[in-house]
Design an enzyme around this catalytic site. Structure first.
Site, PDB file in Angstrom:
ATOM      1  N   GLY A 169       0.836  -1.208   0.000  1.00 19.86           N
ATOM      2  CA  GLY A 169       0.000   0.000   0.000  1.00 19.86           C
ATOM      3  C   GLY A 169       0.860   1.242   0.000  1.00 19.86           C
ATOM      4  O   GLY A 169       2.087   1.154   0.016  1.00 19.86           O
TER       5      GLY A 169
ATOM      6  N   GLU B  74      -0.271   0.472  -6.269  1.00 12.91           N
ATOM      7  CA  GLU B  74       0.635   0.153  -5.158  1.00 12.91           C
ATOM      8  C   GLU B  74       0.906  -1.353  -5.075  1.00 12.91           C
ATOM      9  O   GLU B  74       2.023  -1.791  -4.847  1.00 12.91           O
ATOM     10  CB  GLU B  74       0.063   0.658  -3.839  1.00 12.91           C
ATOM     11  CG  GLU B  74       0.195   2.163  -3.626  1.00 12.91           C
ATOM     12  CD  GLU B  74       1.641   2.598  -3.329  1.00 12.91           C
ATOM     13  OE1 GLU B  74       2.482   1.747  -2.980  1.00 12.91           O
ATOM     14  OE2 GLU B  74       1.930   3.806  -3.477  1.00 12.91           O
TER      15      GLU B  74
ATOM     16  N   GLU C 167       4.634  -2.866  -5.606  1.00 10.62           N
ATOM     17  CA  GLU C 167       5.340  -3.469  -4.469  1.00 10.62           C
ATOM     18  C   GLU C 167       5.434  -4.990  -4.510  1.00 10.62           C
ATOM     19  O   GLU C 167       6.270  -5.578  -3.841  1.00 10.62           O
ATOM     20  CB  GLU C 167       4.676  -3.026  -3.152  1.00 10.62           C
ATOM     21  CG  GLU C 167       4.869  -1.532  -2.899  1.00 10.62           C
ATOM     22  CD  GLU C 167       4.397  -1.096  -1.515  1.00 10.62           C
ATOM     23  OE1 GLU C 167       4.732   0.028  -1.122  1.00 10.62           O
ATOM     24  OE2 GLU C 167       3.701  -1.869  -0.836  1.00 10.62           O
TER      25      GLU C 167
ATOM     26  N   PRO D  68      -5.987   8.692  14.837  1.00 16.17           N
ATOM     27  CA  PRO D  68      -4.975   9.741  14.666  1.00 16.17           C
ATOM     28  C   PRO D  68      -3.528   9.258  14.862  1.00 16.17           C
ATOM     29  O   PRO D  68      -2.622   9.796  14.246  1.00 16.17           O
ATOM     30  CB  PRO D  68      -5.349  10.769  15.743  1.00 16.17           C
ATOM     31  CG  PRO D  68      -6.824  10.588  15.947  1.00 16.17           C
ATOM     32  CD  PRO D  68      -7.063   9.114  15.760  1.00 16.17           C
ATOM     33  N   ASP D  69      -3.333   8.219  15.688  1.00 23.04           N
ATOM     34  CA  ASP D  69      -1.951   7.810  15.993  1.00 23.04           C
ATOM     35  C   ASP D  69      -1.521   6.555  15.244  1.00 23.04           C
ATOM     36  O   ASP D  69      -0.543   5.916  15.629  1.00 23.04           O
ATOM     37  CB  ASP D  69      -1.826   7.565  17.498  1.00 23.04           C
ATOM     38  CG  ASP D  69      -2.818   6.496  17.960  1.00 23.04           C
ATOM     39  OD1 ASP D  69      -3.643   6.041  17.136  1.00 23.04           O
ATOM     40  OD2 ASP D  69      -2.768   6.118  19.149  1.00 23.04           O
TER      41      ASP D  69
ATOM     42  N   GLU E 297      10.992  -7.186  -0.279  1.00 25.17           N
ATOM     43  CA  GLU E 297      10.539  -8.555  -0.520  1.00 25.17           C
ATOM     44  C   GLU E 297       9.019  -8.567  -0.589  1.00 25.17           C
ATOM     45  O   GLU E 297       8.370  -7.711   0.013  1.00 25.17           O
ATOM     46  CB  GLU E 297      10.920  -9.499   0.638  1.00 25.17           C
ATOM     47  CG  GLU E 297      12.366  -9.905   0.697  1.00 25.17           C
ATOM     48  CD  GLU E 297      12.591 -10.874   1.873  1.00 25.17           C
ATOM     49  OE1 GLU E 297      11.917 -11.928   1.917  1.00 25.17           O
ATOM     50  OE2 GLU E 297      13.410 -10.548   2.743  1.00 25.17           O
TER      51      GLU E 297
END
Lengths: 228, 228
Positions: free
Chosen positions: B44, B60, B64, B81-82, B113
């Site tokens: 992502g 993405e 990846e 938020p965190d 990887e």
């Protein structure tokens, strides 16, 4: 990693109202800021940096309509690049189902008015909000088939026909009444009370039911399958 | 309207793999950038300004892991938020179910990887990705009860036991085999072929089925209720 991302995050709330008299409605606000100034729209707005998405949607709903709802369920995230003419805004939409008469509407901040609109006669909506409402309605209908939905909107005791009406109204189609009753009773969601419904005319007084809140919560958590 | 919103938008992909031999697995990448450098994570990254959320997650995933999947379904948006130690990042998560052997993995960009991990032995994951995987698994299991899921992962013709195995593996519990078979056949999702399964030992050769793609698509669209 693009350091120059210029996308904003907003939340929108689809609050459905249900009463047996008025049927299904949606809570809308009239915008007093551009774009779509003076158009009707879903309550919502940009997320503040420090608040969760749930806090943001609760706050926006309260600010713009005066309605306080603790629990709204996340619906879907709408992110088409052109959905807002100002700049890119990704909106996380939430939905809920309430009794409209439990709230007093009070528009403020970005809203000049707040009102319930019957689902069947919604005005033209700003942005992609018509799509968001349609998505929410579809989800609500889907949910009826695998979770007990809306029982808490009925009066404390009610004739079984009121529950049928709720389901028929949300689904917008007739349901197989006999089957429906058998299934609902089998789930243990309802308790027959000793009260009887008084009729205006003649006829035998009908049974009144109350819903079993603990069983309801357990079923909402574990889910079930339920063909209507 | 706060002009100073500093929230970024990312997408994450939960790609489940299924084979009857290896069971259920999840596609992960090893991060080669901080934070959580060298930790395993979901593929992502940040959404580009001009692309849709679906385009972002497809891109993405391809960058990846080398895996190209046209259709991933939106799962949920994670916005605590965190959840990212750098700055506020709201992530729109998507999920899908594929045959791992249909893809050749090729890590690049932010990933050193890419690998399939058995669902039952996932490594520690970066950010809140363990929560995202758990949410996706729950959604996948829920989906089995109201939509035909994963039939396209089986071989072109298969003994009925292979479909049972798929369901049992994803649900991680035994199913009522007789009932399951009755319900699946009633849905018209399968056609019995004239082929028979050859056994190694003695015993009567078993029937082979193929799945009815048109009926499958119709049912995926309209949904159904399906108690397993």
């Amino acid at each position: 990693m693009p350091e120059n991302q210029s996308i904003r995050v907003s939340v929108d709330a689809v609050v459905f109202g249900y009463t047996s008299r008025e049927g299904l409605s949606v809570l809308l606000i009239k915008r007093n800021i551009p774009p779509f100034r003076h158009a009707w729209a879903l309550p919502g707005g940009l997320v503040h940096n420090e608040e969760s998405l749930e806090e943001a949607v609760t706050r926006e709903l309260q600010e713009e309509t005066g309605v306080s709802i603790r629990y709204l369920e996340q619906l879907y995230t709408f992110g088409q690049p052109d959905r807002d003419p100002r700049n890119r805004v990704v909106s996380v939409a939430y939905f809920g189902l309430v009794r409209p008469d439990a709230f007093r509407l009070q528009a403020a901040t970005d809203a000049s008015e707040a009102a319930w609109f019957p689902m069947k006669s919604l005005p033209a909506l700003a942005f992609d909000h018509a799509t968001i409402v349609a998505t929410a309605l579809e989800r609500l209908r889907g949910k009826l088939t695998y979770a007990p939905v809306g029982f808490e909107l009925l009066d404390k005791t009610f004739p079984f026909s009121e529950l049928e009406k709720l389901y028929q109204t949300v689904l917008d189609r007739p349901i197989d009444r006999r089957n429906f009753k058998k299934k609902i009773l089998k789930l243990g969601l309802l308790e027959k009370t000793s009260e009887k419904q008084r009729h205006e005319g003649s006829g035998r007084p009908g049974d009144l039911y109350r819903f079993h809140a603990e069983r309801y919560q357990a079923l909402q958590h574990q889910g079930f399958t339920f063909e209507i």
